[in-house]
Design a protein around this motif. Structure first.
Motif, PDB file in Angstrom:
ATOM      1  N   GLU A  28       0.514  -1.951  -0.498  1.00  0.00           N
ATOM      2  CA  GLU A  28      -0.143   0.036  -0.176  1.00  0.00           C
ATOM      3  C   GLU A  28       0.618   1.330   0.367  1.00  0.00           C
ATOM      4  OE1 GLU A  28      -3.136   1.921  -0.593  1.00  0.00           O
ATOM      5  OE2 GLU A  28      -3.704  -0.194  -0.033  1.00  0.00           O
ATOM      6  N   GLY A  29       1.086   1.746  -0.913  1.00  0.00           N
ATOM      7  CA  GLY A  29       1.428   2.982  -0.691  1.00  0.00           C
ATOM      8  C   GLY A  29       3.217   2.786  -0.755  1.00  0.00           C
ATOM      9  N   MET A  30       3.511   3.462   0.111  1.00  0.00           N
ATOM     10  CA  MET A  30       5.179   3.198   0.040  1.00  0.00           C
ATOM     11  C   MET A  30       5.522   2.250   0.932  1.00  0.00           C
ATOM     12  SD  MET A  30       7.101   5.874  -0.701  1.00  0.00           S
ATOM     13  CE  MET A  30       9.110   5.608  -0.672  1.00  0.00           C
ATOM     14  N   TYR A  31       4.532   1.125   1.400  1.00  0.00           N
ATOM     15  CA  TYR A  31       5.276  -0.374   2.996  1.00  0.00           C
ATOM     16  C   TYR A  31       4.508  -1.087   1.883  1.00  0.00           C
ATOM     17  CZ  TYR A  31       4.938   4.178   5.656  1.00  0.00           C
ATOM     18  OH  TYR A  31       5.674   5.191   5.612  1.00  0.00           O
ATOM     19  N   VAL A  32       5.002  -2.193   2.917  1.00  0.00           N
ATOM     20  CA  VAL A  32       5.274  -3.940   2.390  1.00  0.00           C
ATOM     21  C   VAL A  32       4.381  -4.114   3.483  1.00  0.00           C
ATOM     22  CG1 VAL A  32       5.801  -3.725  -0.038  1.00  0.00           C
ATOM     23  CG2 VAL A  32       6.766  -4.564   1.850  1.00  0.00           C
ATOM     24  N   TYR A  33       3.730  -5.287   3.385  1.00  0.00           N
ATOM     25  CA  TYR A  33       2.972  -5.874   4.881  1.00  0.00           C
ATOM     26  C   TYR A  33       3.451  -7.256   4.240  1.00  0.00           C
ATOM     27  CZ  TYR A  33       0.464  -1.777   5.591  1.00  0.00           C
ATOM     28  OH  TYR A  33       0.232  -0.828   5.732  1.00  0.00           O
ATOM     29  N   ASP A  34       4.167  -8.065   5.208  1.00  0.00           N
ATOM     30  CA  ASP A  34       4.546  -9.824   5.289  1.00  0.00           C
ATOM     31  C   ASP A  34       3.586 -10.197   5.759  1.00  0.00           C
ATOM     32  OD1 ASP A  34       4.415  -9.427   8.254  1.00  0.00           O
ATOM     33  OD2 ASP A  34       6.814  -9.867   8.397  1.00  0.00           O
ATOM     34  N   THR A  35       3.227 -12.013   5.728  1.00  0.00           N
ATOM     35  CA  THR A  35       2.699 -12.599   5.395  1.00  0.00           C
ATOM     36  C   THR A  35       2.540 -12.666   7.717  1.00  0.00           C
ATOM     37  OG1 THR A  35       4.017 -14.458   5.301  1.00  0.00           O
ATOM     38  CG2 THR A  35       2.585 -14.473   3.833  1.00  0.00           C
ATOM     39  N   GLU A  36       2.631 -12.047   8.251  1.00  0.00           N
ATOM     40  CA  GLU A  36       2.919 -12.055   9.169  1.00  0.00           C
ATOM     41  C   GLU A  36       2.187 -11.542  10.231  1.00  0.00           C
ATOM     42  OE1 GLU A  36       3.454 -15.359  11.492  1.00  0.00           O
ATOM     43  OE2 GLU A  36       4.329 -16.337   9.635  1.00  0.00           O
ATOM     44  N   GLY A  37       1.865  -9.994   9.281  1.00  0.00           N
ATOM     45  CA  GLY A  37       1.396  -8.150   9.416  1.00  0.00           C
ATOM     46  C   GLY A  37       2.523  -7.292   9.777  1.00  0.00           C
ATOM     47  N   LYS A  38       3.953  -7.668  10.114  1.00  0.00           N
ATOM     48  CA  LYS A  38       3.897  -6.509  10.022  1.00  0.00           C
ATOM     49  C   LYS A  38       4.444  -5.851   8.749  1.00  0.00           C
ATOM     50  CE  LYS A  38       9.122  -6.026  11.137  1.00  0.00           C
ATOM     51  NZ  LYS A  38      10.911  -6.050  11.709  1.00  0.00           N
ATOM     52  N   LYS A  39       5.170  -4.425   8.834  1.00  0.00           N
ATOM     53  CA  LYS A  39       4.969  -3.336   7.806  1.00  0.00           C
ATOM     54  C   LYS A  39       6.243  -2.907   7.445  1.00  0.00           C
ATOM     55  CE  LYS A  39       3.122   1.443   7.699  1.00  0.00           C
ATOM     56  NZ  LYS A  39       2.147   2.365   8.504  1.00  0.00           N
ATOM     57  N   TYR A  40       6.453  -2.631   5.854  1.00  0.00           N
ATOM     58  CA  TYR A  40       7.826  -2.326   6.111  1.00  0.00           C
ATOM     59  C   TYR A  40       7.816  -1.313   5.232  1.00  0.00           C
ATOM     60  CZ  TYR A  40       9.015  -7.455   7.558  1.00  0.00           C
ATOM     61  OH  TYR A  40       9.308  -8.434   7.659  1.00  0.00           O
ATOM     62  N   LEU A  41       9.062  -0.310   5.594  1.00  0.00           N
ATOM     63  CA  LEU A  41       8.604   1.217   4.754  1.00  0.00           C
ATOM     64  C   LEU A  41       9.832   1.048   3.120  1.00  0.00           C
ATOM     65  CD1 LEU A  41       9.019   4.059   4.196  1.00  0.00           C
ATOM     66  CD2 LEU A  41      10.256   4.132   5.587  1.00  0.00           C
ATOM     67  N   ASP A  42       9.135   0.667   2.542  1.00  0.00           N
ATOM     68  CA  ASP A  42      10.332  -0.124   1.152  1.00  0.00           C
ATOM     69  C   ASP A  42      10.610   1.511   0.618  1.00  0.00           C
ATOM     70  OD1 ASP A  42      11.211  -1.247  -0.826  1.00  0.00           O
ATOM     71  OD2 ASP A  42       9.044  -1.849  -2.261  1.00  0.00           O
ATOM     72  N   GLY A  51       7.191   2.518  -9.405  1.00  0.00           N
ATOM     73  CA  GLY A  51       7.356   3.589  -9.079  1.00  0.00           C
ATOM     74  C   GLY A  51       6.133   4.791  -9.296  1.00  0.00           C
ATOM     75  N   LEU A  52       4.934   3.985  -9.003  1.00  0.00           N
ATOM     76  CA  LEU A  52       4.345   5.224  -8.046  1.00  0.00           C
ATOM     77  C   LEU A  52       3.538   3.979  -7.376  1.00  0.00           C
ATOM     78  CD1 LEU A  52       1.534   4.479 -11.604  1.00  0.00           C
ATOM     79  CD2 LEU A  52       3.573   7.110 -10.707  1.00  0.00           C
ATOM     80  N   GLY A  53       4.487   3.538  -6.383  1.00  0.00           N
ATOM     81  CA  GLY A  53       3.839   2.496  -5.052  1.00  0.00           C
ATOM     82  C   GLY A  53       2.753   1.517  -5.039  1.00  0.00           C
ATOM     83  N   TYR A  54       2.673   0.623  -4.970  1.00  0.00           N
ATOM     84  CA  TYR A  54       1.477  -0.128  -3.927  1.00  0.00           C
ATOM     85  C   TYR A  54       0.402   0.202  -4.454  1.00  0.00           C
ATOM     86  CZ  TYR A  54       6.324  -2.378  -3.546  1.00  0.00           C
ATOM     87  OH  TYR A  54       7.487  -2.843  -3.299  1.00  0.00           O
ATOM     88  N   HIS A  55      -0.670  -0.510  -5.376  1.00  0.00           N
ATOM     89  CA  HIS A  55      -1.919  -0.765  -4.911  1.00  0.00           C
ATOM     90  C   HIS A  55      -2.005   0.895  -5.359  1.00  0.00           C
ATOM     91  CE1 HIS A  55      -5.862  -1.003  -2.975  1.00  0.00           C
ATOM     92  NE2 HIS A  55      -5.690  -2.209  -3.547  1.00  0.00           N
ATOM     93  N   ASN A  56      -1.685   1.156  -6.534  1.00  0.00           N
ATOM     94  CA  ASN A  56      -2.373   2.368  -7.073  1.00  0.00           C
ATOM     95  C   ASN A  56      -4.021   2.050  -8.044  1.00  0.00           C
ATOM     96  OD1 ASN A  56      -2.815   3.928  -9.736  1.00  0.00           O
ATOM     97  ND2 ASN A  56      -1.769   5.399  -8.694  1.00  0.00           N
TER      98      ASN A  56
END
Length: 394
Positions: A28-42, A51-56
């Motif tokens: 979502e946007g600048m972030y991805v989430y793993d299968t355990e629910g942890k959030k990462y700034l990508d 380039g447009l981020g995630y889930h545009n």
């Protein structure tokens, strides 16, 4: 306990990637989430892809609509998406003719063939290439042959013959290799895998002059540094030095597999003919929908302007980091393609950054490579610096 998704991959996939021990589920946007629910700034963007981020949502809606129509049709037939995507891509990259591929490696493969075919048509006996040390152009036989790292080529020797390597940003070393057999010079205006090394203005102009004086084609590999990342649609535009052929991929599809090589009308006139080259999936309706919509979003959201607005802040914060840390040597790069060189191994830093919820990647020469989605804001820079410092403090 090993994540079941990781376990399945380890047991069934060929081990050709040094994967990190996380399984990404969504973005979502600048972030991805793993299968355990942890959030990462990508700050890797799938190695410069998203380039447009995630889930545009606008892009997603266009792709879903196209899926309901048709995803693939043979290149024996026309479809409007292909022509429209080619027209728009030619417009922003400054070229005249496009060939769609599935990846950056395929784009470079096609560009190398186009240069050989140009020479063949002109019957000038040329077949050799000049490439750059520390370059990376892909892993197919042709593209790996012009990749300037022994470790990539040696396991597959003998590779394509007639390739000579010059020193990047050393024009004299290029001149020393030019002969009546040279058909093309290939380079990245900004080397990615090789360590975030930016070409100098004199070097780009010098290459262009050598090519003009010797009927040699200039090929710019913009697979990673293209599509807005340097503050222009394509990096060559920042130098004002136009190549004869450009290769591209990654961000032109924002995650949908698509690449392309583009050329001037002059090169097209003497280059590939019907039957010389092909790609079963290249330029299919779905990938061309992605290209067309990505360009549309870039324009109405002023993405390139945004890169130029936020990049100075990223550079500023990285320069401050280098001054603050004894282990940091220098900042490298331009736009939103940046690197920080360290005097300690960076592999461990990257692992610690992941634990801190930050995704960054490595480049040659002990460099941490930063390729954030182009929608990045200053707040994301501050967050990245904070997380990276925490990783370095461990």
């Amino acid at each position: 306990m090993v994540n079941s998704k990781i376990k399945a991959a380890e047991e069934n996939l060929l081990h050709v990637y040094n994967r990190f021990p996380i399984a990404i589920e969504r973005g979502e946007g600048m972030y991805v989430y793993d299968t355990e629910g942890k959030k990462y700034l990508d700050f890797a963007a799938g190695i410069g892809v998203t380039g447009l981020g995630y889930h545009n949502q606008e892009l997603n809606d266009a792709l879903k609509e196209q899926i309901d129509k048709i995803c693939h049709i043979s290149n024996l037939y026309y479809h409007e998406n292909c022509g429209e995507a080619a027209k728009e891509l030619n417009r922003i990259c400054g070229m005249d003719r496009i060939f769609f591929t599935n990846s950056g490696s395929e784009a470079n493969e096609g560009a190398l063939k186009a240069a050989r075919r140009y020479a063949y048509t002109k019957q000038n006996g040329r077949y050799e290439y000049i490439a750059m040390e520390n370059s990376f152009h892909g892993r197919s036989f042709g593209s790996v042959s012009v990749t300037g790292h022994d470790s990539y080529r040696e396991p597959f020797e003998p590779v394509v013959p007639g390739v000579h390597f010059a020193k990047f940003n050393d024009l004299d070393s290029v001149k020393a290799l030019v002969s009546d057999k040279t058909c093309a010079i290939i380079l990245e205006p900004l080397q990615g895998e090789g360590g975030i090394n930016l070409a100098s203005q004199d070097f780009m102009e010098g290459i262009r002059k050598i090519c003009d004086e010797n009927d040699i084609l200039m090929i710019c590999d913009e697979v990673q540094c293209g599509m807005g990342r340097t503050g222009n649609y394509f990096a060559w535009q920042g130098f004002g030095v136009k190549p004869d052929i450009i290769t591209m991929a990654k961000a032109i599809g924002n995650g949908i597999p698509v690449g392309a090589f583009a050329m001037t009308e002059e090169v097209a006139r003497y280059s590939l003919r019907a039957g010389d080259h092909g790609a079963t999936y290249g330029g299919n309706p779905l990938s061309c929908t992605a290209v067309k919509k990505v360009i549309e979003i870039f324009e109405h959201d002023h993405i390139v302007d945004h890169v130029n607005q936020v990049a100075p802040y990223l550079e500023q914060r990285l320069e401050e980091l280098v001054k603050e840390l004894d282990c940091a040597v220098r900042r490298k790069g331009t736009g939103l393609m940046q690197g920080v060189e360290f005097n300690i191994p960076v592999g461990e830093i990257i692992q610690k950054a992941i634990a801190e919820g930050l995704l960054v990647i490595q480049a040659q020469g002990n460099v941490i490579r930063l390729l954030p989605p182009l929608i990045m804001e200053e707040k994301h820079v501050d967050e990245m610096i904070k997380r990276l410092k925490h990783a370095l403090a461990k």
